[in-house]
Scaffold this motif. Sequence first.
Motif, PDB file in Angstrom:
ATOM      1  N   LYS A 239      39.939  56.991   8.226  1.00 27.05           N
ATOM      2  CA  LYS A 239      40.596  57.752   7.167  1.00 27.05           C
ATOM      3  C   LYS A 239      41.550  58.807   7.720  1.00 27.05           C
ATOM      4  O   LYS A 239      42.598  59.062   7.140  1.00 27.05           O
ATOM      5  N   ASN A 240      41.156  59.416   8.819  1.00 25.44           N
ATOM      6  CA  ASN A 240      41.968  60.454   9.441  1.00 25.44           C
ATOM      7  C   ASN A 240      42.334  59.997  10.849  1.00 25.44           C
ATOM      8  O   ASN A 240      41.453  59.791  11.677  1.00 25.44           O
ATOM      9  N   PRO A 241      43.631  59.820  11.152  1.00 25.50           N
ATOM     10  CA  PRO A 241      44.022  59.311  12.471  1.00 25.50           C
ATOM     11  C   PRO A 241      43.626  60.226  13.624  1.00 25.50           C
ATOM     12  O   PRO A 241      43.583  59.790  14.780  1.00 25.50           O
TER      13      PRO A 241
ATOM     14  N   SER B 211      37.449  60.897  15.072  1.00 29.14           N
ATOM     15  CA  SER B 211      36.703  59.839  15.765  1.00 29.14           C
ATOM     16  C   SER B 211      35.586  59.292  14.886  1.00 29.14           C
ATOM     17  O   SER B 211      34.692  58.604  15.366  1.00 29.14           O
ATOM     18  N   VAL B 212      35.639  59.601  13.567  1.00 32.36           N
ATOM     19  CA  VAL B 212      34.719  59.021  12.593  1.00 32.36           C
ATOM     20  C   VAL B 212      35.396  57.809  11.960  1.00 32.36           C
ATOM     21  O   VAL B 212      36.487  57.921  11.392  1.00 32.36           O
ATOM     22  N   PHE B 213      34.758  56.661  12.058  1.00 37.35           N
ATOM     23  CA  PHE B 213      35.286  55.427  11.464  1.00 37.35           C
ATOM     24  C   PHE B 213      34.337  54.962  10.368  1.00 37.35           C
ATOM     25  O   PHE B 213      33.126  55.126  10.464  1.00 37.35           O
ATOM     26  N   TYR B 214      34.919  54.361   9.323  1.00 37.88           N
ATOM     27  CA  TYR B 214      34.160  53.907   8.158  1.00 37.88           C
ATOM     28  C   TYR B 214      34.093  52.387   8.159  1.00 37.88           C
ATOM     29  O   TYR B 214      35.121  51.716   8.281  1.00 37.88           O
TER      30      TYR B 214
ATOM     31  N   PRO C 120      36.736  53.353  22.413  1.00 38.69           N
ATOM     32  CA  PRO C 120      36.533  54.731  22.893  1.00 38.69           C
ATOM     33  C   PRO C 120      36.964  55.800  21.902  1.00 38.69           C
ATOM     34  O   PRO C 120      36.603  56.971  22.061  1.00 38.69           O
ATOM     35  N   ASN C 121      37.728  55.406  20.881  1.00 44.44           N
ATOM     36  CA  ASN C 121      38.164  56.372  19.872  1.00 44.44           C
ATOM     37  C   ASN C 121      37.111  56.615  18.800  1.00 44.44           C
ATOM     38  O   ASN C 121      37.286  57.473  17.944  1.00 44.44           O
ATOM     39  N   VAL C 122      36.013  55.842  18.823  1.00 45.13           N
ATOM     40  CA  VAL C 122      34.952  55.949  17.813  1.00 45.13           C
ATOM     41  C   VAL C 122      33.774  56.726  18.380  1.00 45.13           C
ATOM     42  O   VAL C 122      33.233  56.367  19.423  1.00 45.13           O
ATOM     43  N   ASN C 123      33.381  57.780  17.675  1.00 43.32           N
ATOM     44  CA  ASN C 123      32.182  58.527  18.051  1.00 43.32           C
ATOM     45  C   ASN C 123      31.057  58.356  17.038  1.00 43.32           C
ATOM     46  O   ASN C 123      29.878  58.408  17.396  1.00 43.32           O
ATOM     47  N   VAL C 124      31.416  58.174  15.758  1.00 45.80           N
ATOM     48  CA  VAL C 124      30.419  58.053  14.689  1.00 45.80           C
ATOM     49  C   VAL C 124      30.905  56.994  13.710  1.00 45.80           C
ATOM     50  O   VAL C 124      32.112  56.892  13.439  1.00 45.80           O
TER      51      VAL C 124
END
Length: 275
Positions: free
Chosen positions: A12-14, A17-20, A51-55
């Motif tokens: 949602k936000n570039p 690091s939160v991906f849905y 690597p861009n995903v943390n949660v």
Amino acid sequence: MENYLTLEIDQKNPDSSVFYLYLNRPNHRNALSRDFFTEFPRALSSLDQNPNVNVIVLSGAGDHFCSGIDLNDMSSIASQSVSRDRGRDGEKLRRHIKGMQEAITAIERCRKPVIASIRGACIGGGIDIVTACDIRYCSKDAFFSVKEVDLAITADLGTLQRLPSIVGYGHALELSLTGRRFSGSEAKELGLVSRVFGSKEELDKGVRLVAEEIASKSPLAVTGTKAVLQRSRELSVEQGLDYVATWNAAMLISDDLGEAISAHTQKRKAVFAKL
């Protein structure tokens, strides 16, 4: 980013690091089709390796989280397992069930924490999914049911293994034997969800804030916490302590510890390298 038939991935936000990850069959109340069991572990693996995903926030498109396994697919599976050799039919069906189980267990095998954001129906296979997640939140309109007993089957994708450690053996047995529907507020009382939000908007905002907070922390510390907690379910306290000592002996040498201490001393936000 890969396209899926039953799922959708959204950042949602570039800058976040939160991906849905959405269960994306809203016209079927996100019932789990055969394609889902192939796509879901693949999608989780792609997010885990990114690597861009943390949660990861797991939710359902539309008004419901998940209405369970698609009954049409269940009927086709049963009809395919009819031959003159009951032993081979049984082995074929067992392999199929094991594959479906692996798709749900992929949530636990994902290094990144997975937060379930639940509204509307969370039934049958939906319970299998959320009990494998690391954190669960819901809106007040959410409702739940361990429904398999009403379909003349024993829940086989993880609910009977994971639910007792979340809500207690007695509660899990009662919910699984009756198949009764229970509300979001009762799910909170039982410990199935950590918090109930008053509306979809409040749920989305609350989950986002929690996810962003976790995503701001050391990814090594976060993935380590998930891994150690999961492993400790199978170990004695002494064995669990030995496991975490070995884990930290490897991980504490990273730059994250120094960055966390410096940020605390300098009263600034810590900035950690990607994992």
